[in-house]
Design a protein around this motif. Structure first.
Motif, PDB file in Angstrom:
ATOM      1  N   GLU A 174       0.840  -1.203   0.000  1.00  0.00           N
ATOM      2  CA  GLU A 174       0.000   0.000   0.000  1.00  0.00           C
ATOM      3  C   GLU A 174       0.871   1.246   0.000  1.00  0.00           C
ATOM      4  O   GLU A 174       1.867   1.314   0.731  1.00  0.00           O
ATOM      5  N   PRO A 175       0.526   2.266  -0.800  1.00  0.00           N
ATOM      6  CA  PRO A 175       1.345   3.487  -0.856  1.00  0.00           C
ATOM      7  C   PRO A 175       1.351   4.230   0.475  1.00  0.00           C
ATOM      8  O   PRO A 175       0.350   4.258   1.191  1.00  0.00           O
ATOM      9  N   LEU A 176       2.500   4.781   0.817  1.00  0.00           N
ATOM     10  CA  LEU A 176       2.627   5.591   2.025  1.00  0.00           C
ATOM     11  C   LEU A 176       2.516   7.063   1.642  1.00  0.00           C
ATOM     12  O   LEU A 176       3.395   7.610   0.985  1.00  0.00           O
ATOM     13  N   ILE A 177       1.424   7.674   2.047  1.00  0.00           N
ATOM     14  CA  ILE A 177       1.187   9.092   1.761  1.00  0.00           C
ATOM     15  C   ILE A 177       1.951   9.925   2.783  1.00  0.00           C
ATOM     16  O   ILE A 177       1.830   9.694   3.981  1.00  0.00           O
ATOM     17  N   GLY A 178       2.734  10.875   2.330  1.00  0.00           N
ATOM     18  CA  GLY A 178       3.434  11.778   3.235  1.00  0.00           C
ATOM     19  C   GLY A 178       4.744  11.252   3.782  1.00  0.00           C
ATOM     20  O   GLY A 178       5.272  11.810   4.740  1.00  0.00           O
ATOM     21  N   ALA A 179       5.311  10.200   3.186  1.00  0.00           N
ATOM     22  CA  ALA A 179       6.643   9.750   3.582  1.00  0.00           C
ATOM     23  C   ALA A 179       7.649  10.803   3.128  1.00  0.00           C
ATOM     24  O   ALA A 179       7.466  11.451   2.091  1.00  0.00           O
ATOM     25  N   THR A 180       8.690  10.992   3.909  1.00  0.00           N
ATOM     26  CA  THR A 180       9.710  11.993   3.587  1.00  0.00           C
ATOM     27  C   THR A 180      10.926  11.313   2.975  1.00  0.00           C
ATOM     28  O   THR A 180      11.425  10.334   3.530  1.00  0.00           O
ATOM     29  N   ILE A 181      11.393  11.842   1.848  1.00  0.00           N
ATOM     30  CA  ILE A 181      12.609  11.358   1.197  1.00  0.00           C
ATOM     31  C   ILE A 181      13.589  12.516   1.208  1.00  0.00           C
ATOM     32  O   ILE A 181      13.317  13.566   0.626  1.00  0.00           O
ATOM     33  N   LYS A 182      14.730  12.331   1.888  1.00  0.00           N
ATOM     34  CA  LYS A 182      15.737  13.385   1.991  1.00  0.00           C
ATOM     35  C   LYS A 182      17.073  12.883   1.480  1.00  0.00           C
ATOM     36  O   LYS A 182      17.378  11.702   1.571  1.00  0.00           O
ATOM     37  N   VAL A 183      17.873  13.829   0.971  1.00  0.00           N
ATOM     38  CA  VAL A 183      19.248  13.529   0.588  1.00  0.00           C
ATOM     39  C   VAL A 183      20.080  13.600   1.865  1.00  0.00           C
ATOM     40  O   VAL A 183      20.074  14.625   2.563  1.00  0.00           O
ATOM     41  N   LYS A 184      20.760  12.517   2.185  1.00  0.00           N
ATOM     42  CA  LYS A 184      21.568  12.451   3.403  1.00  0.00           C
ATOM     43  C   LYS A 184      22.604  13.572   3.414  1.00  0.00           C
ATOM     44  O   LYS A 184      23.282  13.812   2.426  1.00  0.00           O
ATOM     45  N   GLY A 185      22.677  14.286   4.537  1.00  0.00           N
ATOM     46  CA  GLY A 185      23.661  15.350   4.696  1.00  0.00           C
ATOM     47  C   GLY A 185      23.260  16.679   4.090  1.00  0.00           C
ATOM     48  O   GLY A 185      24.079  17.581   3.988  1.00  0.00           O
ATOM     49  N   SER A 186      22.013  16.815   3.653  1.00  0.00           N
ATOM     50  CA  SER A 186      21.562  18.095   3.083  1.00  0.00           C
ATOM     51  C   SER A 186      20.144  18.382   3.545  1.00  0.00           C
ATOM     52  O   SER A 186      19.522  17.566   4.225  1.00  0.00           O
ATOM     53  N   SER A 187      19.632  19.530   3.142  1.00  0.00           N
ATOM     54  CA  SER A 187      18.254  19.872   3.481  1.00  0.00           C
ATOM     55  C   SER A 187      17.311  19.609   2.307  1.00  0.00           C
ATOM     56  O   SER A 187      16.135  19.934   2.381  1.00  0.00           O
ATOM     57  N   THR A 188      17.819  19.000   1.247  1.00  0.00           N
ATOM     58  CA  THR A 188      17.009  18.698   0.072  1.00  0.00           C
ATOM     59  C   THR A 188      16.118  17.495   0.347  1.00  0.00           C
ATOM     60  O   THR A 188      16.586  16.466   0.830  1.00  0.00           O
ATOM     61  N   LEU A 195      -0.321  11.373  -2.891  1.00  0.00           N
ATOM     62  CA  LEU A 195      -1.418  10.487  -2.479  1.00  0.00           C
ATOM     63  C   LEU A 195      -1.230   9.039  -2.912  1.00  0.00           C
ATOM     64  O   LEU A 195      -1.835   8.129  -2.349  1.00  0.00           O
ATOM     65  N   ASP A 196      -0.399   8.814  -3.917  1.00  0.00           N
ATOM     66  CA  ASP A 196      -0.124   7.457  -4.396  1.00  0.00           C
ATOM     67  C   ASP A 196       1.233   6.936  -3.922  1.00  0.00           C
ATOM     68  O   ASP A 196       1.703   5.900  -4.398  1.00  0.00           O
ATOM     69  N   GLY A 197       1.900   7.679  -3.022  1.00  0.00           N
ATOM     70  CA  GLY A 197       3.212   7.272  -2.523  1.00  0.00           C
ATOM     71  C   GLY A 197       4.347   7.595  -3.464  1.00  0.00           C
ATOM     72  O   GLY A 197       5.484   7.186  -3.239  1.00  0.00           O
ATOM     73  N   ASN A 198       4.076   8.347  -4.535  1.00  0.00           N
ATOM     74  CA  ASN A 198       5.098   8.665  -5.540  1.00  0.00           C
ATOM     75  C   ASN A 198       5.909   9.889  -5.152  1.00  0.00           C
ATOM     76  O   ASN A 198       5.416  10.787  -4.466  1.00  0.00           O
ATOM     77  N   PHE A 199       7.154   9.920  -5.633  1.00  0.00           N
ATOM     78  CA  PHE A 199       8.025  11.075  -5.437  1.00  0.00           C
ATOM     79  C   PHE A 199       8.967  11.203  -6.621  1.00  0.00           C
ATOM     80  O   PHE A 199       9.193  10.247  -7.363  1.00  0.00           O
ATOM     81  N   ALA A 200       9.508  12.406  -6.798  1.00  0.00           N
ATOM     82  CA  ALA A 200      10.553  12.670  -7.799  1.00  0.00           C
ATOM     83  C   ALA A 200      11.457  13.733  -7.208  1.00  0.00           C
ATOM     84  O   ALA A 200      10.988  14.689  -6.585  1.00  0.00           O
ATOM     85  N   LEU A 201      12.762  13.568  -7.416  1.00  0.00           N
ATOM     86  CA  LEU A 201      13.739  14.435  -6.773  1.00  0.00           C
ATOM     87  C   LEU A 201      15.010  14.480  -7.607  1.00  0.00           C
ATOM     88  O   LEU A 201      15.475  13.439  -8.084  1.00  0.00           O
ATOM     89  N   ASP A 202      15.560  15.674  -7.804  1.00  0.00           N
ATOM     90  CA  ASP A 202      16.861  15.818  -8.446  1.00  0.00           C
ATOM     91  C   ASP A 202      17.930  15.773  -7.365  1.00  0.00           C
ATOM     92  O   ASP A 202      17.884  16.555  -6.416  1.00  0.00           O
ATOM     93  N   VAL A 203      18.891  14.849  -7.508  1.00  0.00           N
ATOM     94  CA  VAL A 203      19.911  14.636  -6.480  1.00  0.00           C
ATOM     95  C   VAL A 203      21.288  14.519  -7.117  1.00  0.00           C
ATOM     96  O   VAL A 203      21.410  14.199  -8.299  1.00  0.00           O
ATOM     97  N   PRO A 204      22.359  14.755  -6.337  1.00  0.00           N
ATOM     98  CA  PRO A 204      23.705  14.483  -6.849  1.00  0.00           C
ATOM     99  C   PRO A 204      23.819  13.001  -7.202  1.00  0.00           C
ATOM    100  O   PRO A 204      23.171  12.147  -6.575  1.00  0.00           O
ATOM    101  N   ALA A 205      24.634  12.695  -8.197  1.00  0.00           N
ATOM    102  CA  ALA A 205      24.747  11.324  -8.699  1.00  0.00           C
ATOM    103  C   ALA A 205      25.155  10.318  -7.628  1.00  0.00           C
ATOM    104  O   ALA A 205      24.784   9.158  -7.693  1.00  0.00           O
ATOM    105  N   ASN A 206      25.878  10.752  -6.616  1.00  0.00           N
ATOM    106  CA  ASN A 206      26.352   9.825  -5.580  1.00  0.00           C
ATOM    107  C   ASN A 206      25.567   9.958  -4.275  1.00  0.00           C
ATOM    108  O   ASN A 206      26.042   9.553  -3.224  1.00  0.00           O
ATOM    109  N   ALA A 207      24.361  10.489  -4.321  1.00  0.00           N
ATOM    110  CA  ALA A 207      23.576  10.764  -3.117  1.00  0.00           C
ATOM    111  C   ALA A 207      23.051   9.495  -2.464  1.00  0.00           C
ATOM    112  O   ALA A 207      22.811   8.487  -3.123  1.00  0.00           O
ATOM    113  N   THR A 208      22.857   9.583  -1.162  1.00  0.00           N
ATOM    114  CA  THR A 208      22.177   8.547  -0.398  1.00  0.00           C
ATOM    115  C   THR A 208      20.844   9.123   0.037  1.00  0.00           C
ATOM    116  O   THR A 208      20.789  10.221   0.584  1.00  0.00           O
TER     117      THR A 208
END
Length: 90
Positions: free
Chosen positions: A39-53, A59-72
């Motif tokens: 089941e999709p998790l609405i409102g889950a947070t996806i962050k780049v480790k070590g940054s504020s990005t 509502l469907d659990g989807n996300f999109a994010l531009d990150v550095p190529a070596n990001a965690t």
């Protein structure tokens, strides 16, 4: 007076500034965050480790994010405990 005359007679020529700028390659990461039953998790947070990005899933659990190529990425959700071992997705 002599000093003032010399300063007043100086011409300033701008010198182009040379700077070494390295641009870090970024990639677009997208996905869906789901629970154990798929089941999709609405409102889950996806962050780049070590940054504020970061972003929050829709509502469907989807996300999109531009990150550095070596990001965690760190995914958190209220009520879920962070695992002891992290999975690395490629």
């Amino acid at each position: 007076m002599l000093l003032l005359a010399l300063v007043a007679g100086l011409t300033v020529c701008p010198i182009p500034a040379m700077a070494s700028v390295t641009q870090q390659q970024t990639i677009k990461v997208s996905g869906q965050v789901v629970d154990q039953e798929g089941e999709p998790l609405i409102g889950a947070t996806i962050k780049v480790k070590g940054s504020s990005t970061g972003v929050v899933t829709d509502l469907d659990g989807n996300f999109a994010l531009d990150v550095p190529a070596n990001a965690t990425l760190i995914v958190t959700y209220v009520g879920y405990k962070e695992p002891d071992n992290h999975r690395k997705y490629q």
